[in-house]
Design an enzyme around this catalytic site. Structure first.
Site, PDB file in Angstrom:
ATOM      1  N   SER A  32       2.363   5.150 -12.749  1.00  0.00           N
ATOM      2  CA  SER A  32       2.856   4.281 -11.667  1.00  0.00           C
ATOM      3  C   SER A  32       1.780   3.305 -11.206  1.00  0.00           C
ATOM      4  CB  SER A  32       3.358   5.132 -10.494  1.00  0.00           C
ATOM      5  OG  SER A  32       2.274   5.722  -9.781  1.00  0.00           O
ATOM      6  N   LYS A  33       0.526   3.718 -11.219  1.00  0.00           N
ATOM      7  CA  LYS A  33      -0.561   2.847 -10.754  1.00  0.00           C
ATOM      8  C   LYS A  33      -1.080   1.947 -11.874  1.00  0.00           C
ATOM      9  CE  LYS A  33      -0.776   4.294  -6.481  1.00  0.00           C
ATOM     10  NZ  LYS A  33      -0.408   3.413  -5.354  1.00  0.00           N
ATOM     11  N   ASN A  87       0.783  -1.237   0.000  1.00  0.00           N
ATOM     12  CA  ASN A  87       0.000   0.000   0.000  1.00  0.00           C
ATOM     13  C   ASN A  87       0.816   1.289   0.000  1.00  0.00           C
ATOM     14  OD1 ASN A  87      -2.469   1.741   0.965  1.00  0.00           O
ATOM     15  ND2 ASN A  87      -0.909   1.967   2.561  1.00  0.00           N
ATOM     16  N   TYR A 112       1.615   9.848 -11.891  1.00  0.00           N
ATOM     17  CA  TYR A 112       0.977   8.995 -10.881  1.00  0.00           C
ATOM     18  C   TYR A 112       0.180   7.882 -11.565  1.00  0.00           C
ATOM     19  CZ  TYR A 112      -2.020   7.801  -6.858  1.00  0.00           C
ATOM     20  OH  TYR A 112      -2.695   7.145  -5.862  1.00  0.00           O
ATOM     21  N   ALA A 113      -0.578   8.251 -12.607  1.00  0.00           N
ATOM     22  CA  ALA A 113      -1.390   7.260 -13.326  1.00  0.00           C
ATOM     23  C   ALA A 113      -0.506   6.167 -13.933  1.00  0.00           C
ATOM     24  CB  ALA A 113      -2.206   7.947 -14.412  1.00  0.00           C
ATOM     25  N   SER A 141      -5.308   2.690  -7.866  1.00  0.00           N
ATOM     26  CA  SER A 141      -6.084   3.934  -7.837  1.00  0.00           C
ATOM     27  C   SER A 141      -7.005   3.911  -9.049  1.00  0.00           C
ATOM     28  CB  SER A 141      -5.119   5.120  -7.957  1.00  0.00           C
ATOM     29  OG  SER A 141      -5.808   6.293  -8.326  1.00  0.00           O
TER      30      SER A 141
HETATM   31  P1  NDP Z   1      -0.576   8.683   3.156  1.00  0.00           P
HETATM   32  O1  NDP Z   1       0.334   9.740   2.668  1.00  0.00           O
HETATM   33  O2  NDP Z   1      -1.536   8.972   4.247  1.00  0.00           O
HETATM   34  O3  NDP Z   1       0.261   7.375   3.526  1.00  0.00           O
HETATM   35  C1  NDP Z   1       1.296   6.910   2.713  1.00  0.00           C
HETATM   36  C2  NDP Z   1       2.057   5.822   3.450  1.00  0.00           C
HETATM   37  O4  NDP Z   1       3.117   5.332   2.619  1.00  0.00           O
HETATM   38  C3  NDP Z   1       2.664   6.305   4.743  1.00  0.00           C
HETATM   39  O5  NDP Z   1       2.446   5.342   5.749  1.00  0.00           O
HETATM   40  C4  NDP Z   1       4.150   6.416   4.421  1.00  0.00           C
HETATM   41  O6  NDP Z   1       4.870   6.118   5.579  1.00  0.00           O
HETATM   42  C5  NDP Z   1       4.305   5.295   3.389  1.00  0.00           C
HETATM   43  N1  NDP Z   1       5.481   5.501   2.538  1.00  0.00           N
HETATM   44  C6  NDP Z   1       5.684   6.501   1.639  1.00  0.00           C
HETATM   45  N2  NDP Z   1       6.915   6.391   1.097  1.00  0.00           N
HETATM   46  C7  NDP Z   1       7.487   5.291   1.655  1.00  0.00           C
HETATM   47  C8  NDP Z   1       8.756   4.654   1.511  1.00  0.00           C
HETATM   48  N3  NDP Z   1       9.703   5.154   0.675  1.00  0.00           N
HETATM   49  N4  NDP Z   1       9.017   3.545   2.225  1.00  0.00           N
HETATM   50  C9  NDP Z   1       8.087   3.052   3.064  1.00  0.00           C
HETATM   51  N5  NDP Z   1       6.873   3.603   3.261  1.00  0.00           N
HETATM   52  C10 NDP Z   1       6.593   4.724   2.570  1.00  0.00           C
HETATM   53  O7  NDP Z   1      -1.362   8.216   1.842  1.00  0.00           O
HETATM   54  P2  NDP Z   1      -2.669   7.310   1.595  1.00  0.00           P
HETATM   55  O8  NDP Z   1      -2.997   6.500   2.780  1.00  0.00           O
HETATM   56  O9  NDP Z   1      -3.689   8.186   1.000  1.00  0.00           O
HETATM   57  O10 NDP Z   1      -2.100   6.386   0.424  1.00  0.00           O
HETATM   58  C11 NDP Z   1      -1.892   4.988   0.556  1.00  0.00           C
HETATM   59  C12 NDP Z   1      -1.951   4.389  -0.842  1.00  0.00           C
HETATM   60  O11 NDP Z   1      -3.227   4.642  -1.407  1.00  0.00           O
HETATM   61  C13 NDP Z   1      -0.918   4.989  -1.809  1.00  0.00           C
HETATM   62  O12 NDP Z   1      -0.371   3.955  -2.599  1.00  0.00           O
HETATM   63  C14 NDP Z   1      -1.766   5.912  -2.668  1.00  0.00           C
HETATM   64  O13 NDP Z   1      -1.237   6.107  -3.953  1.00  0.00           O
HETATM   65  C15 NDP Z   1      -3.095   5.152  -2.712  1.00  0.00           C
HETATM   66  N6  NDP Z   1      -4.264   5.950  -3.042  1.00  0.00           N
HETATM   67  C16 NDP Z   1      -4.639   7.016  -2.278  1.00  0.00           C
HETATM   68  C17 NDP Z   1      -5.748   7.777  -2.621  1.00  0.00           C
HETATM   69  C18 NDP Z   1      -6.187   8.968  -1.824  1.00  0.00           C
HETATM   70  O14 NDP Z   1      -7.032   9.732  -2.348  1.00  0.00           O
HETATM   71  N7  NDP Z   1      -5.725   9.171  -0.622  1.00  0.00           N
HETATM   72  C19 NDP Z   1      -6.551   7.448  -3.820  1.00  0.00           C
HETATM   73  C20 NDP Z   1      -6.095   6.280  -4.527  1.00  0.00           C
HETATM   74  C21 NDP Z   1      -4.986   5.574  -4.146  1.00  0.00           C
HETATM   75  P3  NDP Z   1       6.203   6.890   6.110  1.00  0.00           P
HETATM   76  O15 NDP Z   1       6.122   8.313   5.655  1.00  0.00           O
HETATM   77  O16 NDP Z   1       6.151   6.683   7.576  1.00  0.00           O
HETATM   78  O17 NDP Z   1       7.295   6.114   5.457  1.00  0.00           O
END
Ligand code: NDP
Length: 251
Positions: free
Chosen positions: A159-160, A90, A156-157, A142
């Protein structure tokens, strides 16, 4: 009927959730624990990951700090993991840029965390025999990954989109081990990811009004779809992109 009947139960399953320190990953870790799973929560930020851990129900959970763009750190983490029954791939980021302004280095960086890291994590777990037969793998794609792309979101598109097609190949290959591979495709969800400041509150409100259900999603609402795919309730489901989007992609 037995009162404890629940095909969505995760009792007896160990589930690795990446990006568990925030948003959808955090909600997924918490909801999985409520349904009886042992959770392995993973992210980079120690404080926020500890906060997630403190909100989990039940015992026996673990946390791992790891930057998934660091392949050595990922391999090291995988070697320390117990065997798992479920993986929620995720962790991810968003970055908007019009095509004219794409920089190779920014494109590589978004592909590294959103595409390469989750694929390599699955590969490493399989190679190290950490994924049991009959397991379930869920990627967070996504609606952008299935072609519903807003302006400026082409990187972004991309990558997903790669994830939403990768799952088809992986599902076919891993079916003989009864390992299922699916993705969830959320519309806009209220997490830190969408608070980039790129859109004003007024613009966000306008966008929400376009949704047939008149609002963005909540992290829990994605977690419950992930749980369906992790649980035995979806035992005959593999290779799908499950759209959870308040109806925004309806034409
Ligand atoms: P958040 O920004 O709230 O959370 C993202 C998470 O990814 C954090 O826990 C962060 O943890 C972790 N992360 C980011 N980079 C790294 C890294 N290099 N290594 C390890 N962990 C990492 O985003 P969302 O919860 O919204 O997003 C979660 C997923 O859902 C993503 O893949 C996003 O693309 C997808 N998504 C989100 C949507 C939205 O509208 N919110 C819509 C569609 C898809 P930390 O910083 O502690 O490392």
């Amino acid at each position: 009927m037995m009162s404890n009947y629940n095909p969505f139960s995760l009792e007896g399953k160990t589930i690795l959730v990446t990006g568990a320190s925030s948003g959808i990953g955090k909600a997924t870790a918490i909801e999985c624990s409520k349904l009886g799973a042992k959770v392995i929560a993973m992210a980079r930020n120690k404080e926020r990951l500890e906060e997630t851990m403190s909100e989990l129900s039940g015992e026996g959970h673990k946390m791992f700090l790891c930057d998934l763009t660091d392949s050595k750190a990922m391999a090291e983490m995988v070697s320390q993991l117990p065997v798992i029954h479920g993986l929620v791939n995720n962790a991810g980021i968003v970055e908007s840029r019009p095509v004219n302004f794409i920089k190779e280095e920014r494109l590589k960086s978004i592909l590294q965390i959103n595409t390469i890291a989750p694929i390599m994590l699955l590969k490493n777990l399989l190679k190290e025999k950490k994924i049991l037969n009959r397991s379930s793998i869920v990627f967070t794609s996504s609606i952008a990954g299935i072609g519903y792309v807003s302006l400026g979101n082409s990187m972004y598109a991309t990558s997903k989109g790669a994830i939403s097609t990768f799952i088809a190949g992986a599902a076919k290959e891993l079916g003989n081990k009864n390992i299922r591979v699916n993705a969830v495709c959320p519309g806009m969800v209220e997490t830190e990811l969408i608070n980039t400041g790129a859109l004003t509150t007024e613009q966000l409100d306008k966008d929400k009004a376009m949704y047939p259900l008149k609002r963005y999603g909540q992290p829990n609402e994605i977690a419950w779809a992930v749980i369906y795919l992790l649980s035995n309730a979806s035992n005959w489901v593999t290779g799908i992109n499950l759209v959870i989007d308040g109806g925004i992609t309806l034409i």
